[in-house]
Design a protein around this motif. Sequence first.
Motif, PDB file in Angstrom:
ATOM      1  N   ILE A 249      32.375  31.043  37.014  1.00  0.00           N
ATOM      2  CA  ILE A 249      33.491  31.669  36.321  1.00  0.00           C
ATOM      3  C   ILE A 249      34.788  31.376  37.083  1.00  0.00           C
ATOM      4  O   ILE A 249      34.913  31.702  38.266  1.00  0.00           O
ATOM      5  N   VAL A 250      35.749  30.766  36.388  1.00  0.00           N
ATOM      6  CA  VAL A 250      37.028  30.438  37.006  1.00  0.00           C
ATOM      7  C   VAL A 250      37.871  31.709  37.141  1.00  0.00           C
ATOM      8  O   VAL A 250      37.870  32.572  36.263  1.00  0.00           O
ATOM      9  N   GLU A 251      38.592  31.827  38.256  1.00  0.00           N
ATOM     10  CA  GLU A 251      39.391  33.007  38.601  1.00  0.00           C
ATOM     11  C   GLU A 251      38.546  34.288  38.574  1.00  0.00           C
ATOM     12  O   GLU A 251      38.951  35.307  38.016  1.00  0.00           O
ATOM     13  N   PRO A 252      37.372  34.237  39.167  1.00  0.00           N
ATOM     14  CA  PRO A 252      36.505  35.421  39.123  1.00  0.00           C
ATOM     15  C   PRO A 252      36.877  36.460  40.173  1.00  0.00           C
ATOM     16  O   PRO A 252      37.426  36.134  41.229  1.00  0.00           O
ATOM     17  N   ARG A 253      36.584  37.678  39.852  1.00  0.00           N
ATOM     18  CA  ARG A 253      36.615  38.761  40.838  1.00  0.00           C
ATOM     19  C   ARG A 253      35.186  39.225  41.062  1.00  0.00           C
ATOM     20  O   ARG A 253      34.387  39.280  40.121  1.00  0.00           O
ATOM     21  N   HIS A 254      34.900  39.559  42.311  1.00  0.00           N
ATOM     22  CA  HIS A 254      33.575  40.075  42.660  1.00  0.00           C
ATOM     23  C   HIS A 254      33.716  41.590  42.805  1.00  0.00           C
ATOM     24  O   HIS A 254      34.300  42.071  43.771  1.00  0.00           O
ATOM     25  N   ILE A 255      33.206  42.308  41.831  1.00  0.00           N
ATOM     26  CA  ILE A 255      33.319  43.766  41.830  1.00  0.00           C
ATOM     27  C   ILE A 255      31.924  44.356  41.679  1.00  0.00           C
ATOM     28  O   ILE A 255      31.159  43.944  40.800  1.00  0.00           O
ATOM     29  N   GLU A 256      31.610  45.323  42.515  1.00  0.00           N
ATOM     30  CA  GLU A 256      30.265  45.888  42.514  1.00  0.00           C
ATOM     31  C   GLU A 256      30.316  47.407  42.330  1.00  0.00           C
ATOM     32  O   GLU A 256      31.289  48.059  42.708  1.00  0.00           O
TER      33      GLU A 256
ATOM     34  N   ASP B 167      40.584  49.137  34.970  1.00  0.00           N
ATOM     35  CA  ASP B 167      41.080  50.357  34.336  1.00  0.00           C
ATOM     36  C   ASP B 167      39.899  51.312  34.173  1.00  0.00           C
ATOM     37  O   ASP B 167      38.738  50.951  34.414  1.00  0.00           O
ATOM     38  N   GLU B 168      40.181  52.527  33.749  1.00  0.00           N
ATOM     39  CA  GLU B 168      39.135  53.544  33.698  1.00  0.00           C
ATOM     40  C   GLU B 168      38.042  53.183  32.699  1.00  0.00           C
ATOM     41  O   GLU B 168      36.855  53.426  32.939  1.00  0.00           O
ATOM     42  N   ALA B 169      38.433  52.561  31.586  1.00  0.00           N
ATOM     43  CA  ALA B 169      37.445  52.204  30.563  1.00  0.00           C
ATOM     44  C   ALA B 169      36.468  51.153  31.091  1.00  0.00           C
ATOM     45  O   ALA B 169      35.246  51.251  30.878  1.00  0.00           O
ATOM     46  N   THR B 170      36.986  50.136  31.785  1.00  0.00           N
ATOM     47  CA  THR B 170      36.112  49.097  32.338  1.00  0.00           C
ATOM     48  C   THR B 170      35.237  49.673  33.438  1.00  0.00           C
ATOM     49  O   THR B 170      34.049  49.342  33.542  1.00  0.00           O
TER      50      THR B 170
ATOM     51  N   ASP C 298      36.001  38.483  34.925  1.00  0.00           N
ATOM     52  CA  ASP C 298      37.003  37.443  34.698  1.00  0.00           C
ATOM     53  C   ASP C 298      38.389  38.056  34.513  1.00  0.00           C
ATOM     54  O   ASP C 298      38.568  39.275  34.568  1.00  0.00           O
ATOM     55  N   LYS C 299      39.382  37.188  34.267  1.00  0.00           N
ATOM     56  CA  LYS C 299      40.772  37.644  34.218  1.00  0.00           C
ATOM     57  C   LYS C 299      41.056  38.573  33.047  1.00  0.00           C
ATOM     58  O   LYS C 299      42.073  39.278  33.026  1.00  0.00           O
ATOM     59  N   ASP C 300      40.143  38.605  32.038  1.00  0.00           N
ATOM     60  CA  ASP C 300      40.310  39.486  30.883  1.00  0.00           C
ATOM     61  C   ASP C 300      39.460  40.746  30.993  1.00  0.00           C
ATOM     62  O   ASP C 300      39.262  41.451  30.004  1.00  0.00           O
ATOM     63  N   ARG C 301      38.924  40.991  32.183  1.00  0.00           N
ATOM     64  CA  ARG C 301      38.070  42.151  32.479  1.00  0.00           C
ATOM     65  C   ARG C 301      36.724  42.090  31.766  1.00  0.00           C
ATOM     66  O   ARG C 301      36.049  43.115  31.607  1.00  0.00           O
ATOM     67  N   ASN C 302      36.301  40.917  31.329  1.00  0.00           N
ATOM     68  CA  ASN C 302      34.918  40.747  30.899  1.00  0.00           C
ATOM     69  C   ASN C 302      34.058  40.708  32.155  1.00  0.00           C
ATOM     70  O   ASN C 302      34.420  40.053  33.134  1.00  0.00           O
TER      71      ASN C 302
ATOM     72  N   ARG D 225      46.561  40.590  43.406  1.00  0.00           N
ATOM     73  CA  ARG D 225      46.238  39.442  42.546  1.00  0.00           C
ATOM     74  C   ARG D 225      45.143  38.632  43.241  1.00  0.00           C
ATOM     75  O   ARG D 225      45.404  37.656  43.921  1.00  0.00           O
ATOM     76  N   LEU D 226      43.903  39.028  43.020  1.00  0.00           N
ATOM     77  CA  LEU D 226      42.792  38.506  43.795  1.00  0.00           C
ATOM     78  C   LEU D 226      41.831  37.691  42.938  1.00  0.00           C
ATOM     79  O   LEU D 226      41.784  37.829  41.718  1.00  0.00           O
ATOM     80  N   SER D 227      41.063  36.856  43.611  1.00  0.00           N
ATOM     81  CA  SER D 227      39.903  36.188  43.027  1.00  0.00           C
ATOM     82  C   SER D 227      39.041  35.730  44.183  1.00  0.00           C
ATOM     83  O   SER D 227      39.482  35.719  45.339  1.00  0.00           O
ATOM     84  N   THR D 228      37.808  35.316  43.883  1.00  0.00           N
ATOM     85  CA  THR D 228      36.931  34.851  44.955  1.00  0.00           C
ATOM     86  C   THR D 228      37.415  33.525  45.534  1.00  0.00           C
ATOM     87  O   THR D 228      36.928  33.092  46.580  1.00  0.00           O
ATOM     88  N   ALA D 229      38.384  32.892  44.876  1.00  0.00           N
ATOM     89  CA  ALA D 229      38.959  31.640  45.383  1.00  0.00           C
ATOM     90  C   ALA D 229      40.215  31.893  46.208  1.00  0.00           C
ATOM     91  O   ALA D 229      40.918  30.940  46.568  1.00  0.00           O
ATOM     92  N   PHE D 230      40.525  33.131  46.505  1.00  0.00           N
ATOM     93  CA  PHE D 230      41.773  33.483  47.185  1.00  0.00           C
ATOM     94  C   PHE D 230      41.979  32.675  48.467  1.00  0.00           C
ATOM     95  O   PHE D 230      43.031  32.057  48.668  1.00  0.00           O
ATOM     96  N   ILE D 231      40.993  32.667  49.356  1.00  0.00           N
ATOM     97  CA  ILE D 231      41.161  31.991  50.642  1.00  0.00           C
ATOM     98  C   ILE D 231      41.306  30.491  50.449  1.00  0.00           C
ATOM     99  O   ILE D 231      42.161  29.849  51.071  1.00  0.00           O
ATOM    100  N   ALA D 232      40.491  29.918  49.566  1.00  0.00           N
ATOM    101  CA  ALA D 232      40.583  28.473  49.323  1.00  0.00           C
ATOM    102  C   ALA D 232      41.936  28.097  48.740  1.00  0.00           C
ATOM    103  O   ALA D 232      42.491  27.039  49.065  1.00  0.00           O
TER     104      ALA D 232
END
Length: 669
Positions: free
Chosen positions: A203-210, A248-251, A279-283, A440-447
Amino acid sequence: MFKKILIANRGEIACRVIKTARRMGIATVAVFSDADRDALHVEMADEAVHIGPSTASESYLVAEKIIQACRETGAEAVHPGYGFLSERASFCEALERESIVFIGPKPRAIVAMGDKIESKKFAKAAKVSTVPGSLDVIMDAAHAERIAGDIGYPVMIKASAGGGGKGMRIAWDASEVRDGFERARSEAKNSFGDDRVFIEKFIVEPRHIEIQVLADAYGNCLYLGERECSIQRRNQKIVEEAPSPFLDEATRRAMGEQAVALAKAVDYQSAGTVEFIVDKDRNFYFLEMNTRLQVEHPVTELITGIDLVAQMIRIASGEKLALNQADIELKGWAIESRLYAEDPYRNFLPSTGRLTRYRPPAEGLQGKAIIRNDTGVVEGSEISMFYDPMVAKLCTWAPTRMEAIDAMADALDTFVVDGVAHNIPFLSALMQHPRWREGRLSTAFIAEEFPDGFQPVIPDESDLEVLAAITLAAELARKHRLDHFADRLRPHSGKVSAQWEVRIGERYFPIVLHEAKAKPPAHFVMNIGGKTMALRSDWKPGEMIWSGLIGERAVNAQIRPVLNGVRIDWMGMSVISRAMSPRVAELDRLMPMKAPPDTSKMLLCPMPGLVVSINVATGQEVKAGETLAVVEAMKMENVLRAERDLVVSAINAKKGESLAVDAVIMEFE
């Protein structure tokens, strides 16, 4: 409730479990290898049992040795921490046969969720959103290439039994699939004894959220909010925070409810974590479930006030959850920075050695913030090549995200670690990074933000003025100390020269002192670059943390003496500076610079490690980007590639050889 438990782990997590057990009135048993004979967790526990040689495969990973330690000490239960045996179902079953309680989930849940391939199949059946991909085991590189082509690039190659970023590679084309497949399979076999890998869409521009879940044996299950874990390097988490600045609270509710549904589907009992890619659209898409305590669990504890280790122990002892979902309230913001023994200036390569200084910031309430430091070392401890290079987990809590970030920045600036290379400069610089501060984060932030690796932050003009002021204040304090203790040998009028120059790198800063009181608490008024600033500090020579006010700005910086000057580390900056009289500065400008040795025709070992392979031969012509050698350090394989076209003239190392840092592996024409 248990009277005695054994912690089948080491380092900071063993110490952390011992602290909670002690508060609960439960006796603890530590286990240790040869390398950990003098470790902090051994000292903290009520009892300790030696379980074998330094390598984990002969000590911490041998289930029978853990069980025998339980027999010898009468431990009623085992807390596995994370890693090692924490997600091995066979270990749980062996404990059950001995009537020893495993403080964690039942074997069925571990089996269902512990294998990445099977867990995704299970998640699909449970109607949990999953990432597109192939869940079939990949047979060979050609098979991997065909599957990747069907999915569409980019793809992620992942070890089925993986974790901690090991056995994972991103591939953007067919050649990277072939190389990534071999590297991922090799790392997986070495780390987990299982070389199966699978492929899924990256997934491009992914966030890792657990999502943190908590479940008992009576069907009660709830979620404790989320953790943002997107700041990663080579799929290894570096900084985590709770809550996420993105959700957001719904997600949050939707992710939490899916996490609970999955946990209930496998009859989960204990603390666990359901990881998602967002992803960037909160999917969001299910990534995996960690059937254990997570490394980053402290940030959840800080925003909920719930001791997860205590809950695990209570659940394992047969208690019902005393909480329900409505009781869970997220308060404030928490951040965790993982301090690793690795060199950020050399592409974060691991470092080993003894901690000649280890002085973390004071824990507890500091103004509006709370400081917490989970660690398994003390000054004098050794960072060994046998285990993970983590030194500590520094956490801050504050009412708002920005306050938590600023508290972390201050805490990092006052965290003294000497003896090994470490990533504090990188973490400190990260706290000032605009993109991080904006969330403004993603798992590619450091790279993306550090494509050429991390280098010391370049001070701007105002930073240089602050550093020059600290340098002069430190020099005046040093002179005052000398005069105070040696006044008979060095009679002094008490007057301080008004004219000074401070050299930082190649820059010289003229300074005019208007007021000077060097005796602590010191007070100076000085003019630097046409600006007048006041400086106040209680710092005394010999202290490693310079704290004071420059104008109205509170500054905390690390300061160490070097030849003819000081080294100052502050907010990711590291400078060598020297205060001198104008005449000495005039002469200093005439001194020649010593050129560093030329190593451009050598391949140096970037870290202490084991040579996995030498991929070229003497006399071979090599193109830029081709693999020269592979070196393993702390269970991670590091591929050393040619930076330019070259010809190999000599090979000085061989497969299986252990090398020190900067050992010459090969030479070039």
